[in-house]
Design a protein around this motif. Structure first.
Motif, PDB file in Angstrom:
ATOM      1  N   ASN A  10      19.766   7.603  72.075  1.00 28.38           N
ATOM      2  CA  ASN A  10      18.534   8.196  71.568  1.00 28.38           C
ATOM      3  C   ASN A  10      18.808   9.277  70.514  1.00 28.38           C
ATOM      4  OD1 ASN A  10      16.827   6.687  73.301  1.00 28.38           O
ATOM      5  ND2 ASN A  10      17.381   8.058  74.988  1.00 28.38           N
ATOM      6  N   LYS A  11      20.087   9.619  70.320  1.00 30.65           N
ATOM      7  CA  LYS A  11      20.416  10.691  69.395  1.00 30.65           C
ATOM      8  C   LYS A  11      21.065  10.138  68.141  1.00 30.65           C
ATOM      9  CE  LYS A  11      21.902  14.610  70.573  1.00 30.65           C
ATOM     10  NZ  LYS A  11      22.711  15.736  71.049  1.00 30.65           N
ATOM     11  N   ILE A  12      20.637  10.644  66.981  1.00 32.31           N
ATOM     12  CA  ILE A  12      21.261  10.223  65.718  1.00 32.31           C
ATOM     13  C   ILE A  12      21.604  11.428  64.860  1.00 32.31           C
ATOM     14  CG2 ILE A  12      20.193   7.936  65.642  1.00 32.31           C
ATOM     15  CD1 ILE A  12      18.083   9.157  63.743  1.00 32.31           C
ATOM     16  N   ALA A  13      21.664  12.613  65.463  1.00 33.59           N
ATOM     17  CA  ALA A  13      21.998  13.821  64.700  1.00 33.59           C
ATOM     18  C   ALA A  13      22.856  14.731  65.566  1.00 33.59           C
ATOM     19  CB  ALA A  13      20.727  14.545  64.268  1.00 33.59           C
ATOM     20  N   LYS A  14      23.579  15.614  64.936  1.00 34.06           N
ATOM     21  CA  LYS A  14      24.390  16.559  65.680  1.00 34.06           C
ATOM     22  C   LYS A  14      23.599  17.854  65.888  1.00 34.06           C
ATOM     23  CE  LYS A  14      27.056  18.716  61.916  1.00 34.06           C
ATOM     24  NZ  LYS A  14      27.027  20.110  62.365  1.00 34.06           N
ATOM     25  N   ASP A  15      23.923  18.571  66.975  1.00 34.59           N
ATOM     26  CA  ASP A  15      23.164  19.767  67.341  1.00 34.59           C
ATOM     27  C   ASP A  15      23.828  21.063  66.895  1.00 34.59           C
ATOM     28  OD1 ASP A  15      21.269  18.199  68.687  1.00 34.59           O
ATOM     29  OD2 ASP A  15      22.492  18.172  70.510  1.00 34.59           O
ATOM     30  N   GLY A  16      25.149  21.055  66.788  1.00 33.90           N
ATOM     31  CA  GLY A  16      25.879  22.291  66.515  1.00 33.90           C
ATOM     32  C   GLY A  16      26.007  22.617  65.041  1.00 33.90           C
ATOM     33  N   GLU A  17      26.395  23.858  64.777  1.00 34.95           N
ATOM     34  CA  GLU A  17      26.636  24.310  63.414  1.00 34.95           C
ATOM     35  C   GLU A  17      28.125  24.186  63.092  1.00 34.95           C
ATOM     36  OE1 GLU A  17      25.026  28.238  63.173  1.00 34.95           O
ATOM     37  OE2 GLU A  17      22.990  27.598  63.678  1.00 34.95           O
ATOM     38  N   ASP A  18      28.490  24.581  61.869  1.00 31.32           N
ATOM     39  CA  ASP A  18      29.870  24.443  61.411  1.00 31.32           C
ATOM     40  C   ASP A  18      30.558  25.812  61.334  1.00 31.32           C
ATOM     41  OD1 ASP A  18      29.455  21.731  58.983  1.00 31.32           O
ATOM     42  OD2 ASP A  18      28.979  21.877  61.103  1.00 31.32           O
ATOM     43  N   HIS A  19      31.865  25.794  61.563  1.00 31.61           N
ATOM     44  CA  HIS A  19      32.680  26.995  61.342  1.00 31.61           C
ATOM     45  C   HIS A  19      33.910  26.574  60.542  1.00 31.61           C
ATOM     46  CE1 HIS A  19      35.697  30.180  62.579  1.00 31.61           C
ATOM     47  NE2 HIS A  19      34.723  30.866  62.024  1.00 31.61           N
ATOM     48  N   THR A  20      34.066  27.178  59.363  1.00 35.73           N
ATOM     49  CA  THR A  20      35.106  26.749  58.433  1.00 35.73           C
ATOM     50  C   THR A  20      35.984  27.929  58.041  1.00 35.73           C
ATOM     51  OG1 THR A  20      33.638  25.040  57.558  1.00 35.73           O
ATOM     52  CG2 THR A  20      35.522  25.647  56.199  1.00 35.73           C
ATOM     53  N   VAL A  21      37.306  27.704  58.032  1.00 38.13           N
ATOM     54  CA  VAL A  21      38.253  28.758  57.662  1.00 38.13           C
ATOM     55  C   VAL A  21      39.244  28.210  56.650  1.00 38.13           C
ATOM     56  CG1 VAL A  21      38.061  29.892  59.901  1.00 38.13           C
ATOM     57  CG2 VAL A  21      39.875  28.211  59.537  1.00 38.13           C
ATOM     58  N   ASP A  22      39.852  29.108  55.902  1.00 39.10           N
ATOM     59  CA  ASP A  22      40.934  28.736  55.002  1.00 39.10           C
ATOM     60  C   ASP A  22      42.164  28.391  55.825  1.00 39.10           C
ATOM     61  OD1 ASP A  22      43.401  29.533  53.182  1.00 39.10           O
ATOM     62  OD2 ASP A  22      41.703  29.168  51.840  1.00 39.10           O
ATOM     63  N   SER A  23      42.902  27.392  55.395  1.00 35.99           N
ATOM     64  CA  SER A  23      44.068  26.949  56.175  1.00 35.99           C
ATOM     65  C   SER A  23      45.094  28.069  56.350  1.00 35.99           C
ATOM     66  CB  SER A  23      44.726  25.743  55.505  1.00 35.99           C
ATOM     67  OG  SER A  23      45.189  26.077  54.209  1.00 35.99           O
ATOM     68  N   LYS A  24      45.167  28.990  55.396  1.00 36.49           N
ATOM     69  CA  LYS A  24      46.123  30.097  55.503  1.00 36.49           C
ATOM     70  C   LYS A  24      45.802  30.972  56.711  1.00 36.49           C
ATOM     71  CE  LYS A  24      47.909  34.159  53.095  1.00 36.49           C
ATOM     72  NZ  LYS A  24      47.777  35.053  51.921  1.00 36.49           N
ATOM     73  N   GLU A  25      44.500  31.177  56.984  1.00 33.13           N
ATOM     74  CA  GLU A  25      44.093  32.022  58.107  1.00 33.13           C
ATOM     75  C   GLU A  25      44.523  31.427  59.439  1.00 33.13           C
ATOM     76  OE1 GLU A  25      40.080  34.148  57.674  1.00 33.13           O
ATOM     77  OE2 GLU A  25      39.798  32.306  56.527  1.00 33.13           O
ATOM     78  N   LEU A  26      44.552  30.090  59.506  1.00 36.16           N
ATOM     79  CA  LEU A  26      44.837  29.424  60.772  1.00 36.16           C
ATOM     80  C   LEU A  26      46.298  29.009  60.894  1.00 36.16           C
ATOM     81  CD1 LEU A  26      43.237  28.620  63.304  1.00 36.16           C
ATOM     82  CD2 LEU A  26      42.923  26.370  62.304  1.00 36.16           C
ATOM     83  N   LEU A  27      46.837  28.495  59.810  1.00 39.07           N
ATOM     84  CA  LEU A  27      48.203  27.964  59.851  1.00 39.07           C
ATOM     85  C   LEU A  27      49.228  28.883  59.202  1.00 39.07           C
ATOM     86  CD1 LEU A  27      47.400  24.252  58.880  1.00 39.07           C
ATOM     87  CD2 LEU A  27      47.576  25.248  61.186  1.00 39.07           C
ATOM     88  N   GLY A  28      48.746  29.874  58.455  1.00 41.57           N
ATOM     89  CA  GLY A  28      49.654  30.815  57.805  1.00 41.57           C
ATOM     90  C   GLY A  28      50.389  30.245  56.617  1.00 41.57           C
ATOM     91  N   GLU A  29      49.919  29.125  56.075  1.00 44.91           N
ATOM     92  CA  GLU A  29      50.597  28.483  54.951  1.00 44.91           C
ATOM     93  C   GLU A  29      49.880  28.783  53.642  1.00 44.91           C
ATOM     94  OE1 GLU A  29      51.143  24.315  55.457  1.00 44.91           O
ATOM     95  OE2 GLU A  29      51.870  24.481  57.506  1.00 44.91           O
ATOM     96  N   GLU A  30      50.654  29.109  52.621  1.00 42.35           N
ATOM     97  CA  GLU A  30      50.109  29.281  51.279  1.00 42.35           C
ATOM     98  C   GLU A  30      50.089  27.915  50.597  1.00 42.35           C
ATOM     99  OE1 GLU A  30      48.821  31.602  49.561  1.00 42.35           O
ATOM    100  OE2 GLU A  30      49.388  33.556  50.406  1.00 42.35           O
TER     101      GLU A  30
END
Length: 301
Positions: A10-30
């Motif tokens: 019965n569902k064709i859409a997602k309910d949650g929002e998005d959270h996006t970060v730069d890869s450097k912040e998460l993986l520490g790679e330049e």
């Protein structure tokens, strides 16, 4: 895992929002960026048999996701539900817009956030279980927060998101003044205290200790000691009671007492000065040599 890819028809859409970060912040790679936008392609883990209908469904949701900028990692919430055992199960896409595959070799702390960024649940996940996340791809995945990691009774069905909990860069150890001190101290005295805190070696991570900065005997015979209460933790520390022992230059205990504090808090990574007054009745010797002294809590306190 197979059950995860089944969907509510019965569902064709997602309910949650998005959270996006730069890869450097998460993986520490330049990583160099061209500034281009990336449409991530749907990816399922190898060896997982996904039905055609479910594949169409996740492909539809993936097509509706916003473009990412190059070199970003994103979590995009699909749905959230609470199990009978009070654990919270979140379905979400984890997305990689880097031009190369990535691997989460270290555990990753995640937050389930509600309206006004309220923390609904917090848990550290081992994301290496799904292997490499290919370049420019979106992977649907199941994130389970067991009961002990859930902080609220009710989980909202809208205005929520799954988010990376990023470590805040720790700044220099600083001075923290109570409002009464802020108002009463002269600016020159504030500057001297701030410079003193800056020059001292900061406490070890997670450590709370005391450092004496001034001691004097008053006309009424009481002993006034001003200490820096130093918080090396990355969290604010509330203190309700502080037992203290004072030693003078002889190395002998000259005063001992307990102090009740009212709503006293030392902010994370700061030192707060406070004056503790020992009445004459708590002093243990008549002649006290304050040319050298120290203050500390009793053992086991």
């Amino acid at each position: 895992m197979l059950g995860f890819f089944k969907r509510d028809k019965n569902k064709i859409a997602k309910d949650g929002e998005d959270h996006t970060v730069d890869s450097k912040e998460l993986l520490g790679e330049e990583v160099e960026s061209t500034g281009r936008e990336v449409k991530t392609k749907l990816h399922f883990p190898p060896g997982i048999n996904v039905g055609q209908e479910e594949r169409y469904y996740y492909q539809f949701l993936n097509n509706e996701l916003p473009l990412l900028k190059e070199n970003q990692i994103s979590l995009s919430g699909i749905e959230v539900e609470k199990d009978e055992d009070d654990s919270v199960v979140v379905k979400a896409f984890i997305r990689n817009s880097l031009p190369k595959a990535i691997m989460f070799n270290e555990p990753v702390p995640l937050l389930l956030l509600g309206p006004d960024e309220q923390v609904l649940a917090r848990k550290t996940f081992n994301l290496s279980v799904f292997g490499e996340l290919p370049a420019e791809s979106s992977l649907p995945w199941l994130f389970t927060f067991e009961k002990q990691f859930v902080k609220v009774e009710e989980i909202p069905q809208t205005d929520w998101k799954l988010a990376f909990e990023l470590k805040k860069e720790k700044g220099p150890h600083a001075l923290d003044l109570e409002e009464s001190w802020e108002k009463s101290l002269a600016d020159t005295d504030k500057e001297k205290l701030a410079e003193l805190v800056k020059k001292m070696t900061p406490p070890k991570p997670g450590e709370v200790n005391f450092m004496g900065i001034q001691a004097r005997l008053d006309k009424d015979g009481s002993l006034h000691t001003t200490l820096l209460i130093r918080n090396g933790s990355d969290k604010n520390v509330k203190l309700e009671q502080i037992p203290l022992i004072i030693e003078d230059a002889s190395g002998e205990c000259v005063a001992e007492g307990g102090f009740i504090l009212d709503n006293f808090e030392v902010k994370a990574n700061t030192s707060k000065p406070w004056t503790f007054i020992f009445p004459q009745s708590l002093l243990k010797k008549e002649k006290i040599d304050l040319s050298k002294w120290k203050a500390y809590p009793p053992k086991g306190a």
